[in-house]
Design a protein around this motif. Structure first.
Motif, short mmCIF file in Angstrom:
data_model
loop_
_atom_site.label_atom_id
_atom_site.label_comp_id
_atom_site.label_asym_id
_atom_site.label_seq_id
_atom_site.Cartn_x
_atom_site.Cartn_y
_atom_site.Cartn_z
N LYS A 1 0.81 -1.22 0.00
CA LYS A 1 0.00 0.00 0.00
C LYS A 1 0.85 1.28 0.00
O LYS A 1 0.35 2.33 -0.35
N THR A 2 2.13 1.16 0.34
CA THR A 2 2.96 2.37 0.31
C THR A 2 3.15 2.88 -1.12
O THR A 2 3.62 3.99 -1.32
N ALA A 3 2.77 2.05 -2.12
CA ALA A 3 2.87 2.51 -3.51
C ALA A 3 2.02 3.76 -3.74
O ALA A 3 2.34 4.59 -4.58
N LEU A 4 0.93 3.90 -2.94
CA LEU A 4 0.06 5.07 -3.11
C LEU A 4 0.82 6.37 -2.85
O LEU A 4 0.53 7.39 -3.46
N LEU A 5 1.81 6.31 -1.94
CA LEU A 5 2.59 7.51 -1.64
C LEU A 5 3.37 7.94 -2.87
O LEU A 5 3.50 9.12 -3.17
N GLY A 6 3.89 6.93 -3.60
CA GLY A 6 4.61 7.24 -4.83
C GLY A 6 3.69 7.83 -5.88
O GLY A 6 4.13 8.55 -6.77
N VAL B 1 10.63 3.48 -4.80
CA VAL B 1 10.63 2.79 -6.10
C VAL B 1 9.26 2.90 -6.77
O VAL B 1 9.17 2.94 -8.01
N ALA B 2 8.18 3.00 -5.95
CA ALA B 2 6.86 3.21 -6.55
C ALA B 2 6.83 4.57 -7.24
O ALA B 2 6.16 4.74 -8.26
N GLY B 3 7.57 5.53 -6.68
CA GLY B 3 7.66 6.85 -7.30
C GLY B 3 8.25 6.78 -8.70
O GLY B 3 7.83 7.50 -9.60
N VAL B 4 9.24 5.89 -8.88
CA VAL B 4 9.84 5.73 -10.21
C VAL B 4 8.78 5.23 -11.18
O VAL B 4 8.63 5.76 -12.29
N ILE B 5 8.00 4.23 -10.74
CA ILE B 5 6.95 3.71 -11.61
C ILE B 5 5.91 4.81 -11.86
O ILE B 5 5.48 5.03 -12.99
N GLY B 6 5.55 5.52 -10.78
CA GLY B 6 4.57 6.60 -10.90
C GLY B 6 5.01 7.66 -11.89
O GLY B 6 4.22 8.07 -12.75
N SER B 7 6.28 8.10 -11.83
CA SER B 7 6.69 9.14 -12.79
C SER B 7 6.74 8.59 -14.21
O SER B 7 6.48 9.33 -15.15
N LEU C 1 -6.18 16.25 -14.10
CA LEU C 1 -7.20 15.29 -13.65
C LEU C 1 -6.96 13.92 -14.30
O LEU C 1 -6.92 12.89 -13.61
N LEU C 2 -6.77 13.95 -15.61
CA LEU C 2 -6.55 12.69 -16.32
C LEU C 2 -5.28 12.01 -15.82
O LEU C 2 -5.27 10.81 -15.53
N GLY C 3 -4.21 12.80 -15.69
CA GLY C 3 -2.92 12.23 -15.30
C GLY C 3 -2.96 11.62 -13.92
O GLY C 3 -2.55 10.47 -13.72
N MET C 4 -3.49 12.39 -12.93
CA MET C 4 -3.51 11.87 -11.57
C MET C 4 -4.39 10.64 -11.47
O MET C 4 -4.05 9.67 -10.78
N SER C 5 -5.53 10.64 -12.17
CA SER C 5 -6.38 9.45 -12.06
C SER C 5 -5.71 8.25 -12.73
O SER C 5 -5.81 7.13 -12.23
N THR C 6 -4.99 8.48 -13.83
CA THR C 6 -4.28 7.36 -14.46
C THR C 6 -3.22 6.80 -13.52
O THR C 6 -3.12 5.59 -13.31
N VAL C 7 -2.43 7.71 -12.92
CA VAL C 7 -1.36 7.26 -12.03
C VAL C 7 -1.94 6.44 -10.88
O VAL C 7 -1.47 5.35 -10.56
N PHE C 8 -3.03 6.97 -10.28
CA PHE C 8 -3.60 6.26 -9.13
C PHE C 8 -4.25 4.95 -9.53
O PHE C 8 -4.11 3.94 -8.84
N VAL D 1 -3.15 1.52 -7.92
CA VAL D 1 -4.12 0.74 -7.14
C VAL D 1 -4.24 -0.66 -7.73
O VAL D 1 -4.18 -1.67 -7.01
N VAL D 2 -4.36 -0.73 -9.07
CA VAL D 2 -4.42 -2.05 -9.71
C VAL D 2 -3.14 -2.82 -9.41
O VAL D 2 -3.16 -4.02 -9.11
N MET D 3 -2.02 -2.11 -9.43
CA MET D 3 -0.74 -2.75 -9.15
C MET D 3 -0.72 -3.32 -7.72
O MET D 3 -0.25 -4.43 -7.49
N ILE D 4 -1.25 -2.55 -6.77
CA ILE D 4 -1.28 -3.01 -5.38
C ILE D 4 -2.14 -4.26 -5.24
O ILE D 4 -1.75 -5.25 -4.61
N VAL D 5 -3.33 -4.21 -5.89
CA VAL D 5 -4.23 -5.37 -5.82
C VAL D 5 -3.53 -6.59 -6.42
O VAL D 5 -3.51 -7.68 -5.83
N MET D 6 -2.91 -6.40 -7.59
CA MET D 6 -2.23 -7.51 -8.24
C MET D 6 -1.08 -8.04 -7.38
O MET D 6 -0.84 -9.24 -7.31
N MET D 7 -0.39 -7.10 -6.72
CA MET D 7 0.73 -7.53 -5.86
C MET D 7 0.23 -8.42 -4.73
O MET D 7 0.83 -9.45 -4.42
N ASN D 8 -0.90 -7.99 -4.12
CA ASN D 8 -1.44 -8.77 -3.01
C ASN D 8 -1.87 -10.16 -3.46
O ASN D 8 -1.58 -11.15 -2.80
N ILE D 9 -2.57 -10.19 -4.62
CA ILE D 9 -3.03 -11.49 -5.13
C ILE D 9 -1.82 -12.36 -5.45
O ILE D 9 -1.76 -13.54 -5.08
#
Lengths: 444, 76
Positions: free
Chosen positions: A170-175, A426-432, B14-21, B25-33
């Motif tokens: 969940k720390t990826a959200l910070l990135g 490292v999530a920041g790298v992916i984020g940027s 707006l578009l950029g921030m929602s894409t990044v998030f 978020v999908v990445m986090i879900v996939m990581m957990n699974i």
């Protein structure tokens, strides 16, 4: 002894300039007539003519009497200031960069080649940054086609350990939150050109400038060469300078936004991450990028390629080359190529000042957004997050994570935040890289 | 018509921030699974090693203690 040498040197310069200024007019005419016949016959010259011709070709003369026909690397006319004293000023600026890199240790690996490239690019007459000078050749070889930043990304990927991120996803959200610096500054840059007469950035230029907020050198260079190559020099210098200044810029923002109690939050110990997880992760993220945003795959693909080689554990030699020799070689070329954009006519413009200010804003806003995001996450149930690691969301690996650790230790000696901060880092790298992909999909 | 670039910038934000998030978020879900799958179906040899030496050690100790007690009793 030193003063005598200096006086002699000054005297020499002075006499040269005297000669040069009165020698210039006839010499120029002569050069015009002789250069056309040069290849056919060699005209015998008297020794005086020869000396005058030589003096007309010295650097001192070129600076004192700028050649009216000289054009810059793009074949456009330049102002007299950019041909003469502007170059001297730029050379002095590169000396300042040398000082910052060597004495202050500001990202010397890149700042030194960039600064020296800048020094070479500002030499009159030799035209080293022109299409046929060696800096120009380096620029066209790997920067104009965006190859060098990609190779650097491979090396960075091979150096990155996703373990901390995998053990606390969940720390990826910070990135992600830290990327707000990028988009916020984009709005700032267009507002600046909309409401002031002084600046006139196009949307593309504004996008290229705002990527500085991603605090990721290769990504900035990649986007700048794609969207606004004319601003590359200033953007690269701003980007690497601010990355070097992370330990100075970030802590005040982090302290201002957190309370003493929050800074002392202890985080749950990271669990062990198996090798298979680390091996699957790069392919997984790349698959996601392919599905969501193919425009980001040049950056994410190269990054994950490097990481995959490292985590596979069977190509030690290749991973070692990416992490060391290859990234070192490309860093030299990348630095020199970027330096070629520090020519006076491209750097000494008002836009540079705006880029430096906007870059700093982008950086600070990104830091603040990361910290605030961590505080928002703490409002939800679940294990608590120390807001100090939020600032590490602006990539700048691993400097930003070290800063989080250092500030945390100031308040509680036993609170080791380094590994926790590597996750958002490292999530920041992916984020940027994703943010860069959005820019490319809109403007590319 | 004059284009309002600031508004354009806000739309991009707006578009950029929602894409990044969304991406993260999908990445986090996939990581957990992914972690769950890996831990369930491909537990690492290390984990097994970590527990088994402790087990065997304990078993050995218990064996040694029982043997000692038995011996003690027999001697009596």
């Amino acid at each position: 002894m030193k003063s005598i040498v200096l006086k002699l040197f000054a005297l020499m310069l002075f006499s040269l300039s005297l000669h040069a200024s009165d020698a210039h007019a006839p010499a120029a005419e002569e050069m015009g007539s002789s250069s056309t016949h040069k290849e056919e016959t060699y005209q015998p010259q008297t020794f005086t003519e020869m000396t005058m011709g030589f003096l007309a070709s010295t650097g001192v003369n070129a600076i004192l009497n700028p050649d009216p026909n000289e054009v810059n690397a793009h074949g456009e006319a330049m102002s007299d200031f950019h041909k003469s004293w502007g170059r001297v000023l730029m050379i002095l600026i590169t000396f300042l960069l040398f000082y910052l890199a060597i004495a202050k240790g500001y990202e010397p690996l890149l700042l030194l080649p960039i600064a020296f490239g800048g020094l070479l690019a500002n030499i009159p007459v030799a035209n080293i940054a022109g299409a046929h000078g060696f800096l120009g050749v380096i620029y066209n070889m790997g920067l104009a086609n965006e190859m060098f930043p990609i190779i650097i990304f491979m090396g960075v990927g091979a150096m990155t350990d996703f373990g901390p991120l995998l053990s606390n996803p969940k720390t990826a959200l910070l990135g992600g939150a830290a990327q707000f610096g990028i988009f916020g500054t984009l709005v700032g840059a267009v507002a600046l050109s909309q409401y002031t007469e002084m600046f006139d950035f196009t949307l593309q230029q504004a996008a290229a400038i705002s990527i500085i907020g991603g605090a990721d050198g290769p990504t900035s260079i990649f986007i700048a060469t794609k969207l606004a190559p004319e601003l590359l020099g200033a953007i690269a210098v701003a980007s690497y300078s601010y990355m070097a200044l992370v330990p100075i810029i970030q802590p005040p923002i982090m302290r201002a936004l957190t309370s003493e109690k929050e800074r002392k939050i202890k985080m749950v110990t990271l669990r062990h991450v198996s090798r298979l997880e680390k091996l699957v992760f790069p392919v997984m993220v790349l698959t996601l990028a392919i599905m969501v945003l193919p425009d980001s795959t040049p950056l994410i693909g190269a990054f994950m390629f490097g990481n995959f080689l490292k985590e596979s554990g069977v190509v030690e030699r290749l991973s070692d080359t990416l992490q060391n020799s290859l990234i070192n070689i490309v860093t030299i070329f990348l630095g020199l190529g970027v330096g070629s954009k520090l020519a006076a006519d491209q750097f000494l413009v008002l836009d540079t000042l705006a880029i430096l200010v906007l870059g700093l804003t982008a950086f600070s806003v990104g830091t603040a957004a990361g910290v605030i995001m961590a505080k928002i996450m703490n409002l939800f149930p679940g294990s608590k997050v120390n807001p100090l690691i939020g600032s590490a969301g602006v990539s700048a690996v691993p400097m930003a994570a070290r800063v989080s650790n250092k500030v945390g230790m100031e308040y509680d000696r036993s609170n080791m935040l380094l590994m926790h901060a590597m996750g958002p880092n490292v999530a920041g790298v992916i984020g940027s890289a994703v943010a860069a992909g959005v820019m490319i999909s809109i403007f590319g | 018509m004059e284009v309002n670039y600031v508004f354009e910038g806000l739309k991009i934000m707006l578009l950029g921030m929602s894409t990044v998030f969304t991406f993260l978020v999908v990445m986090i879900v996939m990581m957990n699974i992914m972690s769950k799958i890996v831990h369930r179906f491909f537990p690492e040899a290390n984990d097994a090693n970590n527990t088994s030496p402790a087990m065997t050690n304990n078993a050995k100790k218990i064996a040694a203690i029982t043997a000692a007690i038995m011996h003690h009793r027999q001697v009596k």
